[in-house]
Scaffold this active site. Structure first.
Site, PDB file in Angstrom:
ATOM      1  CG  HIS A  71       3.114 -17.447  -5.241  1.00 46.79           C
ATOM      2  ND1 HIS A  71       3.773 -18.951  -5.032  1.00 46.79           N
ATOM      3  CD2 HIS A  71       4.303 -16.781  -6.052  1.00 46.79           C
ATOM      4  CE1 HIS A  71       4.700 -18.792  -6.029  1.00 46.79           C
ATOM      5  NE2 HIS A  71       5.036 -17.714  -6.469  1.00 46.79           N
ATOM      6  CG  ASN A 143       8.668 -20.966  -6.719  1.00 46.98           C
ATOM      7  OD1 ASN A 143       8.104 -20.629  -5.785  1.00 46.98           O
ATOM      8  ND2 ASN A 143       9.420 -20.850  -7.829  1.00 46.98           N
TER       9      ASN A 143
HETATM   10  C1  HEM Z   1      11.896 -10.583  -8.432  1.00 44.95           C
HETATM   11  C2  HEM Z   1      11.833 -11.612  -8.525  1.00 44.95           C
HETATM   12  C3  HEM Z   1      10.007 -11.604  -7.829  1.00 44.95           C
HETATM   13  C4  HEM Z   1       9.325 -10.863  -7.161  1.00 44.95           C
HETATM   14  C5  HEM Z   1       9.214  -9.456  -7.418  1.00 44.95           C
HETATM   15  C6  HEM Z   1       8.364 -11.767  -6.457  1.00 44.95           C
HETATM   16  C7  HEM Z   1       7.270 -11.785  -5.884  1.00 44.95           C
HETATM   17  C8  HEM Z   1       5.833 -11.508  -5.112  1.00 44.95           C
HETATM   18  C9  HEM Z   1       5.075 -10.896  -4.292  1.00 44.95           C
HETATM   19  C10 HEM Z   1       4.722  -9.323  -5.114  1.00 44.95           C
HETATM   20  C11 HEM Z   1       4.690 -11.752  -3.993  1.00 44.95           C
HETATM   21  C12 HEM Z   1       3.281 -11.769  -3.126  1.00 44.95           C
HETATM   22  C13 HEM Z   1       3.370 -11.522  -1.936  1.00 44.95           C
HETATM   23  C14 HEM Z   1       2.768 -12.031  -0.731  1.00 44.95           C
HETATM   24  O1  HEM Z   1       1.815 -11.023  -1.318  1.00 44.95           O
HETATM   25  O2  HEM Z   1       2.049 -11.528   0.801  1.00 44.95           O
HETATM   26  C15 HEM Z   1       5.005 -13.575  -4.022  1.00 44.95           C
HETATM   27  C16 HEM Z   1       4.727 -14.013  -3.585  1.00 44.95           C
HETATM   28  C17 HEM Z   1       5.111 -15.439  -3.242  1.00 44.95           C
HETATM   29  N1  HEM Z   1       6.700 -15.941  -4.333  1.00 44.95           N
HETATM   30 FE1  HEM Z   1       7.780 -13.971  -5.368  1.00 44.95          FE
HETATM   31  N2  HEM Z   1       8.115 -12.787  -6.883  1.00 44.95           N
HETATM   32  C18 HEM Z   1       9.515 -13.632  -7.352  1.00 44.95           C
HETATM   33  C19 HEM Z   1       9.964 -14.088  -7.368  1.00 44.95           C
HETATM   34  C20 HEM Z   1      10.132 -15.292  -7.187  1.00 44.95           C
HETATM   35  C21 HEM Z   1      11.554 -17.034  -6.785  1.00 44.95           C
HETATM   36  C22 HEM Z   1      12.129 -16.523  -7.706  1.00 44.95           C
HETATM   37  C23 HEM Z   1      10.728 -17.270  -6.000  1.00 44.95           C
HETATM   38  C24 HEM Z   1      11.153 -18.765  -5.692  1.00 44.95           C
HETATM   39  C25 HEM Z   1      12.767 -18.844  -5.472  1.00 44.95           C
HETATM   40  C26 HEM Z   1       9.558 -17.322  -5.191  1.00 44.95           C
HETATM   41  C27 HEM Z   1       8.298 -17.688  -4.177  1.00 44.95           C
HETATM   42  C28 HEM Z   1       7.352 -17.518  -4.329  1.00 44.95           C
HETATM   43  C29 HEM Z   1       6.415 -17.131  -3.356  1.00 44.95           C
HETATM   44  C30 HEM Z   1       6.512 -19.052  -2.686  1.00 44.95           C
HETATM   45  C31 HEM Z   1       5.712 -16.861  -2.817  1.00 44.95           C
HETATM   46  C32 HEM Z   1       4.073 -17.291  -1.962  1.00 44.95           C
HETATM   47  C33 HEM Z   1       4.772 -17.269  -0.299  1.00 44.95           C
HETATM   48  C34 HEM Z   1       2.862 -17.594   0.336  1.00 44.95           C
HETATM   49  O3  HEM Z   1       3.004 -18.166  -0.036  1.00 44.95           O
HETATM   50  O4  HEM Z   1       2.746 -16.959   0.776  1.00 44.95           O
HETATM   51  N3  HEM Z   1       8.887 -16.040  -5.991  1.00 44.95           N
HETATM   52  N4  HEM Z   1       6.154 -12.832  -4.721  1.00 44.95           N
END
Ligand code: HEM
Length: 500
Positions: A71, A143
């Site tokens: 992201h 999402n």
């Molecule tokens: C175990 C599953 C998941 C892991 C380990 C994971 C991990 C991560 C990590 C490490 C980031 C970066 C965060 C940052 O640097 O601030 C991220 C961002 C993000 N993830 Fe996940 N994610 C997973 C599943 C999901 C799912 C299921 C969704 C949606 C429901 C999702 C939505 C997002 C969003 C929207 C961001 C961006 C947040 C922002 O705008 O700063 N992720 N994710």
């Protein structure tokens, strides 16, 4: 002497005008010359003593922080959420008190490619909302699609590695990610979404958002309900076909950010209504799937509207606000808790952990992340700390400076059963909802899905991978599988055999 007096007079004269405030170094002292380095005569060496030059080069070299591991490409907007329905029978969270208005910051994003990548790429879109509630920050990190590819956090790093560019060629490669997904039948539902035109939304205003997981609502008496969140765009939903996306991308790789900034500047503030679906703990066993599985929707449960969000202000500075924003499923408030969904449980750890690395120990003190309520604990020090710690007592409990816990903040209690285990959930139902989705699409949407999917699946060289993937779509819906097999020149007999 003359130079000093002249500069001082100049600085004094221009300090009366805001626009012309004098240039300073980081220590606040004025800069004498920002165009010429301090040298020993015309052709002599540059002095190390030119602290302004040294500082300018040092700060420039340190402008980048690690981008988000996923992201990375996104855009943020401020606004308000107004609760519209009394749901105190479900949750004690004040953000849902009828009439309550809460400031929010929302960051929309693509998932896989890096910070400068085009916003047109096929991907889920992140839809992360930070509610600055009067009980602390609550982050709903969702999402634009209602389900996810996997149901256990242990698979997430492998999945992302397969989707990111190859470590050898630095190119995204369907041979790699379909190799991974051919082992993950539960991804069929999400892949059907992503390869439809919902994988290329027209802009950020015309898409819905989903919390994806089940969360827990807890009322004032401690009673638990399971809840799924859905942001419904008041602008309607608009997607691009693959051809339209390619056309937009050839002209503008920031079309979604540009559209959002333009709409806000024109006073055309986008709005989303927040809907919830609710299940009681006693209902969790009533389905042929597990409602705590993030690869599933809850199809027959009624949605009710609980509030509306309006976005109306873009950040003053992209880096300080959007780039340094940190959303985490661990940011919860009394009355809202994670469910037992094992994907969500991994996320509750992972986001705060990556932000400790990406932004540092005190990232929650950065203005965009700072709660609008007082933070009152003894977490201390660390790089960049701006806490206002004046007390001699930095421990709890203490008789000199008691800082009592509050019953409001206690976690809910539910009975436990079972044993320690490492096993997949029992009700997996990997294909049925993908089939329902396929059949819910119009003829044109189905045709676009087949063509988008065939474009990538057709590049897969390993026939076992290709046929395994085709068999997943065949098991979702026979017609879906047959059309796709034809489109990628696969062998239907192999597909049918693998499906048995
Ligand atoms: C175990 C599953 C998941 C892991 C380990 C994971 C991990 C991560 C990590 C490490 C980031 C970066 C965060 C940052 O640097 O601030 C991220 C961002 C993000 N993830 Fe996940 N994610 C997973 C599943 C999901 C799912 C299921 C969704 C949606 C429901 C999702 C939505 C997002 C969003 C929207 C961001 C961006 C947040 C922002 O705008 O700063 N992720 N994710």
């Amino acid at each position: 002497m003359y130079r000093f007096a002249r500069n001082t007079l100049l600085a004094f004269a221009i300090s009366n005008s805001v626009l012309a405030s004098p240039l300073t170094k980081d220590n606040g002292a004025v800069v004498g010359d920002n165009q010429n380095s301090y040298t020993a005569g015309e052709n002599g060496a540059v002095f190390l003593q030119d602290v302004h030059l040294i500082q300018k080069l040092q700060r420039f070299a340190r402008e980048r922080i690690p981008e988000r591991v996923v992201h990375a490409r996104g855009t943020g907007v401020y606004g308000e959420f107004k609760a519209s329905r009394d749901i105190s029978d479900l949750t004690r969270a004040k953000v849902f008190h009828k009439g309550e208005e809460t400031p929010v910051f929302v960051r929309f994003s693509t998932v896989i490619h890096s910070k400068g990548s085009p916003e047109t790429l096929r991907d889920p879109r992140g839809f992360a909302t930070k509610f600055y509630t009067r009980e602390g920050n609550w982050d709903l990190v969702g999402n634009n699609l209602p389900v996810f590819f996997i149901r256990d956090a242990i698979k997430f790093p492998d999945m992302v590695h397969s989707l990111k560019p190859s470590p050898v060629t630095n190119q995204q490669d369907p041979n790699r990610f379909f190799d991974f997904f051919s082992h993950i039948p539960e991804s069929t539902h999400m892949l059907t979404w992503v390869y439809s035109d919902y994988g290329t939304p027209a802009n950020l205003r015309q898409m819905d958002g989903f919390g994806v997981h089940a969360y827990k609502f807890v009322d004032a008496g401690g009673d638990v309900s399971y809840v799924k969140f859905h942001w419904k765009s008041r602008q309607g939903v608009q997607n691009l076909t693959a051809q339209e996306a390619a056309k937009v991308q050839s002209k503008d790789f920031s079309h979604a950010t540009r559209d959002m900034y333009k709409a806000i500047a024109a006073g055309n503030y986008p709005q989303w209504d927040l809907y919830i679906k609710v299940l009681k703990p006693s209902q969790l066993d009533d389905f042929d799937f597990n409602p705590l599985d993030a690869t599933k929707v809850w199809p027959d449960i009624k949605e009710v509207k609980v509030g509306t969000m309006t976005l109306n202000r873009v950040p003053d500075n992209f880096f300080q606000e959007t780039e340094q924003s940190a959303f985490a499923p661990a940011n919860i408030v009394p009355g809202i808790e994670p469910s037992e969904d094992r994907l969500l449980q991994g996320r509750v750890f992972s986001y705060s952990d990556t932000q400790l690395y990406r932004l540092g120990a005190n990232h929650q003190q950065i203005p965009v992340n700072r709660p609008r309520v007082e933070v009152n604990n003894w977490n201390q020090d660390g790089a960049g700390n701006q806490g206002n710690q004046k007390s001699d007592v930095n421990y709890q409990p203490s008789r000199q400076d008691p800082r009592p816990e509050s019953n409001e903040g206690r976690y809910s209690e539910l009975p436990l059963s079972g044993s320690y285990q490492q096993a997949a959930i029992s009700k997996q139902l990997p294909f049925a909802q993908a089939g329902d989705l396929y059949r819910s699409f119009s003829a044109q949407e189905q045709a676009n899905l087949i063509s988008n999917l065939a474009g990538d699946l057709g590049q897969v060289k390993n026939s076992e991978v290709k046929h395994q993937m085709l068999s997943h779509f065949y098991q979702a819906d026979k017609g879906f599988g047959e059309r796709l097999t034809k489109a990628v020149n696969g062998n239907l007999k192999t597909v049918v055999a693998l499906s048995r």
